[in-house]
Structure formats: C-alpha cells, structure tokens
Design an enzyme around this catalytic site. Structure first.
Site, PDB file in Angstrom:
ATOM      1  N   LYS A 126      -4.407   6.195   8.628  1.00 35.69           N
ATOM      2  CA  LYS A 126      -5.252   6.637   7.516  1.00 35.69           C
ATOM      3  C   LYS A 126      -5.982   7.914   7.917  1.00 35.69           C
ATOM      4  CE  LYS A 126      -7.466   3.685   4.964  1.00 35.69           C
ATOM      5  NZ  LYS A 126      -8.412   2.665   4.511  1.00 35.69           N
ATOM      6  N   ARG A 176       0.855  -1.195   0.000  1.00 34.42           N
ATOM      7  CA  ARG A 176       0.000   0.000   0.000  1.00 34.42           C
ATOM      8  C   ARG A 176       0.894   1.248   0.000  1.00 34.42           C
ATOM      9  NH1 ARG A 176      -2.354   3.661   3.473  1.00 34.42           N
ATOM     10  NH2 ARG A 176      -4.477   4.307   2.959  1.00 34.42           N
ATOM     11  N   SER A 211     -12.488  -3.986   1.727  1.00 37.92           N
ATOM     12  CA  SER A 211     -12.677  -3.379   3.050  1.00 37.92           C
ATOM     13  C   SER A 211     -14.154  -3.086   3.265  1.00 37.92           C
ATOM     14  CB  SER A 211     -11.899  -2.061   3.147  1.00 37.92           C
ATOM     15  OG  SER A 211     -10.515  -2.293   3.124  1.00 37.92           O
TER      16      SER A 211
END
Length: 210
Positions: A140, A39, A111
């Site tokens: 995040k 990621r 998700s």
C-alpha cells in the site's frame, strides 16, 4: 465464530498476483486461508465488467470452500456480487451509513491504527477490526506509521471480546508476534500472492502463526 474464521485472512486483487488470481485463491484456501477480501485496487487492477466478472469467479471459489468473501471499500460492488460483507478504511466514508446499508447477514470490518479508532469502530457495532500496519509493507502506498504488534496488545486490553486481525507486512517469520500480542488472526497479501508455490507459502504461514 468469526474469531476462528479470521485466523488467516487473505487480501488480494489480480494486481497482487504472480499467478492467475482464481488459481491463487484456490491454492491459498487449500493451504489454510480461512477468510478472503477482494481488493481490486491500484495500478494494473481491473475495472468495470472485468472487475465484476473476476469478483464473481473468486466468490465462487470461496463458496466452494465455505470461506467468507468480503469486498474492499465498495458498497455497490458488495451489492452486485452479493458478498458476505464489506471492509473499509478510516477515510472511506460514513461507516455508520455503510453499516446501515448492509443486509443483516453481511459483515462490516474496519481498518484501525490505534486504540481510539478501535473504540469508535466498536461503538458502531462492527463485526471485526483490522489493525495495522504491523510491519513495513510495500503493498500500500498510503501507509500509516508502523507501530507494530504493541497496538494489538493495547486494543485487546481495552476491548477483550472484539475480533481482531493484524495487517501490514505480515510474513511467515513474524506472524506469531501478532498472534502473541492478542490478535485472532493475521491478514496477508504478498507473502502468499507472490509466492512461487502459493499452497506451500500458505501452509508455512499457518504453521508459524499458531
């Protein structure tokens, strides 16, 4: 069995790492990481050729240890790196089209934040579902409301056979709550990537998640 592979799921890009990312991944796998998601996203992350080059190096480490190598939210990168699969969020595009674009051996993880999203994902035939955020997290910035491990319990009651992994703010001292709620595994970022000793931190997570 994907359920066993999901036991300790590391999500990481170079921007998350205290140490060299390739070394971080290798030490984490040696410590017990069983699944990996690349990621490379957010401030300080690599782009273009640098991103592809890092992805290839990280994939090589995964191949060496027989750990699945998943790419976050980038179908083109999945193809370029010949990754084992793709992981997408709720706002990352048409999941049905993404599923159809993947090769037969490539996985799709999604998700979700509640039972309804999980049920929709299951209808698409996804390979596993990420559920979160479990706890408060600083990794995040587009964070959803924290509902905790109770959401895992609710989804597990409705979908007894779907592979589930909890994500968001999971550390060695709360990982067991997520497993006890019904998750097959936990996804971790900073508790591993920011550790002074990556291997020790991973081993501690494994110990506490079981």
């Amino acid at each position: 069995m994907i359920e066993k592979q999901l036991a300790l799921y590391l999500v990481m890009g170079s921007q998350n790492c205290k140490h060299d990312p390739v070394e971080t991944l290798e030490k984490a796998i040696q410590g017990g990481v069983t699944f990996f998601q690349f990621r490379e996203k957010g401030g300080g992350s690599k782009i273009g050729e640098e991103k592809i080059e890092l992805g290839l190096r990280l994939k090589e480490v995964c191949r060496q240890y027989d750990v699945p190598f998943i790419v976050n939210d980038d179908l083109e990168l999945v193809s370029e790196l010949d990754a084992d699969g793709l992981h997408v969020g709720q706002k990352d595009g048409d999941m049905k089209k993404m599923k159809e674009s993947l090769k037969s051996y490539q996985m799709l993880g999604v998700s979700t934040h509640n039972v309804n999203e999980a049920l929709e994902a299951q209808k698409l035939g996804v390979d596993y579902i990420g559920v979160g955020p479990m706890f408060n997290t600083s990794t995040k910035d587009d964070i959803e409301e924290v509902n905790g491990p109770i959401v895992i319990k609710e989804i597990r009651e409705r979908l007894p056979n779907i592979p589930l992994v909890g994500i968001g703010g999971i550390k060695h001292d709360n990982a067991s709550q997520v497993i006890e709620a019904g998750a097959d595994g936990v996804a971790v970022i900073s508790d591993i990537t920011q550790a002074q000793s990556v291997k020790d931190a991973t081993e501690r997570l494994v110990e506490n998640a079981n």
